[in-house]
Scaffold this active site. Structure first.
Site, PDB file in Angstrom:
ATOM      1  N   ARG A 284       0.843  -1.205   0.000  1.00  0.00           N
ATOM      2  CA  ARG A 284       0.000   0.000   0.000  1.00  0.00           C
ATOM      3  C   ARG A 284       0.872   1.246   0.000  1.00  0.00           C
ATOM      4  O   ARG A 284       0.495   2.286  -0.542  1.00  0.00           O
ATOM      5  CB  ARG A 284      -0.951  -0.009   1.200  1.00  0.00           C
TER       6      ARG A 284
ATOM      7  N   TYR B 261     -15.733  15.374 -17.487  1.00  0.00           N
ATOM      8  CA  TYR B 261     -16.200  13.998 -17.421  1.00  0.00           C
ATOM      9  C   TYR B 261     -17.275  13.901 -16.336  1.00  0.00           C
ATOM     10  O   TYR B 261     -17.120  14.433 -15.237  1.00  0.00           O
ATOM     11  CB  TYR B 261     -15.025  13.073 -17.124  1.00  0.00           C
TER      12      TYR B 261
ATOM     13  N   ASP C 256      -6.533  17.837 -16.221  1.00  0.00           N
ATOM     14  CA  ASP C 256      -6.817  16.454 -16.608  1.00  0.00           C
ATOM     15  C   ASP C 256      -6.285  16.275 -18.027  1.00  0.00           C
ATOM     16  O   ASP C 256      -6.819  16.853 -18.971  1.00  0.00           O
ATOM     17  CB  ASP C 256      -8.317  16.182 -16.540  1.00  0.00           C
TER      18      ASP C 256
ATOM     19  N   LYS D 236      -7.350   4.665 -19.776  1.00  0.00           N
ATOM     20  CA  LYS D 236      -7.593   5.076 -21.151  1.00  0.00           C
ATOM     21  C   LYS D 236      -6.331   4.911 -22.006  1.00  0.00           C
ATOM     22  O   LYS D 236      -5.874   3.813 -22.234  1.00  0.00           O
ATOM     23  CB  LYS D 236      -8.124   6.513 -21.152  1.00  0.00           C
TER      24      LYS D 236
END
Length: 377
Positions: A46, A98, A170, A195
């Site tokens: 983590r 988005y 972004d 993406k």
């Protein structure tokens, strides 16, 4: 190295003593220590994992940032980003974001006391007028999703110079291959790695990249505390995807330009939104700040019936959410990516029952156009 070479060779795995050409998957949740107050540099995945670390270094290198953090999804990255702010802080955001980002901001971030103004960030005077003493960040997406508007990143930076307002970009649609936000003044870059960076529609990932060491330290603390870290195998898949980023972006862009030109000639198509068209209102800004236009197109047809006809008629192109993979996908924003945006707001931005979005892939262009042609017939 040039960026296309960096995509292939990346950053070397310091933990690899075997000479493996491909970065190994360190599928371990924890790591043993040689002794008290001694460490291999890893303790728990983590906090950090060798496979994930290599990927983060590659993404930071591609973006010319100082640090990158990998997350389980793009939305996990944005959620962590919002933890930089406190109740009462004001954020200016692109109105054509988005839908998932809008959903997060409206339903989670506002509940936690943050305030948002959604505006057309392509309009620089409007951005300037919305700044208040509580403004702590400007969050822009360029090109926007799904209307493909362009924001002048450097111009936004100019109006906040000398302040503590963060400029967040972004960069999912253009990737560092076509756009370098840090060179234009950005403080933090966001990616849905699902993406184009991954490029194969086979895993989920998100990234936050920064060029500021203080911000990086704060984000790393939040990252390890909230725990939405990217797993080793998913890190491996994104590393593999990045190797072909340059050639995929070039081919997909070439296809997108051809499809945009073809759509303009179709009788049932009433509008085409693609940054690479000289008729696009932000074409000059795009030429100035990016080295490419990407492979995302939105277009409007003459009726809801025609939209449904295309969605149900395509055979090669797939009617599916998401974008940025090698396969061409067509999406219905009002029912998919922006379904949670209130209808009045959605339609005011042009996201109506006639609007379709295409993520253009790398197939043969004649096959793609033939498929669209038969679906429109």
């Amino acid at each position: 190295m040039k960026i296309d070479t960096t995509c292939v060779h990346g950053v070397k795995d310091k933990a690899n003593l075997t000479g493996a050409v491909t970065v190994p998957i360190y599928q371990s949740s924890t790591f043993a220590h040689p002794g008290v107050d001694q460490s291999t540099g890893y303790s728990y995945s983590r906090l950090q994992n060798p496979t994930k670390e290599v990927l983060e270094n590659i993404v930071a290198e591609l973006e010319n940032g100082t640090d990158a953090l990998g997350f389980s999804t793009g939305m996990a990255a944005v959620s962590t980003l919002m933890e930089l702010f406190k109740p009462g802080d004001h954020i200016i955001a692109t109105d054509d974001l988005y839908g998932g980002s809008i959903r997060l901001f409206n339903n989670i971030s506002k509940k936690n006391g943050l305030k948002f103004d959604y505006i057309n960030t392509s309009d620089i005077p409007t951005v300037k007028n919305k700044i208040t003493k509580e403004t702590k960040a400007i969050f822009i997406e360029t090109p926007t999703n799904p209307m493909m508007r362009i924001t002048d990143i450097a111009a936004v930076k100019d109006i906040i110079k000398g302040t503590d307002i963060l400029l967040i970009v972004d960069n999912t649609f253009l990737t560092p291959y076509f756009q370098q936000p840090f060179s234009l003044g950005a403080d933090i870059v966001v990616h849905s790695g699902t993406k184009y960076l991954g490029g194969h529609n086979d895993t989920l990932a998100g990234f936050l990249v920064t060029s500021n060491s203080e911000i990086a330290e704060r984000l790393r603390f939040i990252h390890k505390t909230t725990g939405a870290c990217l797993a080793p195998f998913d890190s491996f898949l994104i590393i593999r995807g990045i190797k072909t980023l340059a050639i995929r972006m070039e081919k997909a862009q070439e296809n997108a330009a051809a499809i945009a030109g073809w759509l303009l000639k179709q009788e049932k198509v009433t509008a085409v939104h693609y940054a690479g068209l000289e008729t696009h209102p932000d074409y000059a800004v795009s030429k100035k700040q990016a080295t490419g236009f990407g492979a995302m197109i939105s277009f409007e047809v003459d009726s809801e019936q025609t939209a449904h006809q295309i969605l149900e008629g395509v055979k090669l192109i797939m009617f599916a959410e998401s974008l940025g993979g090698v396969e061409t996908l067509i999406t219905y924003p009002m029912l998919q990516t922006h379904a949670d945006v209130p209808q009045e707001d959605r339609e005011a931005r042009g996201i109506n029952e006639r609007l379709l979005r295409i993520s253009v892939g790398i197939e043969n262009i004649n096959d793609l156009i033939n498929d669209l042609n038969q679906a429109l017939a």
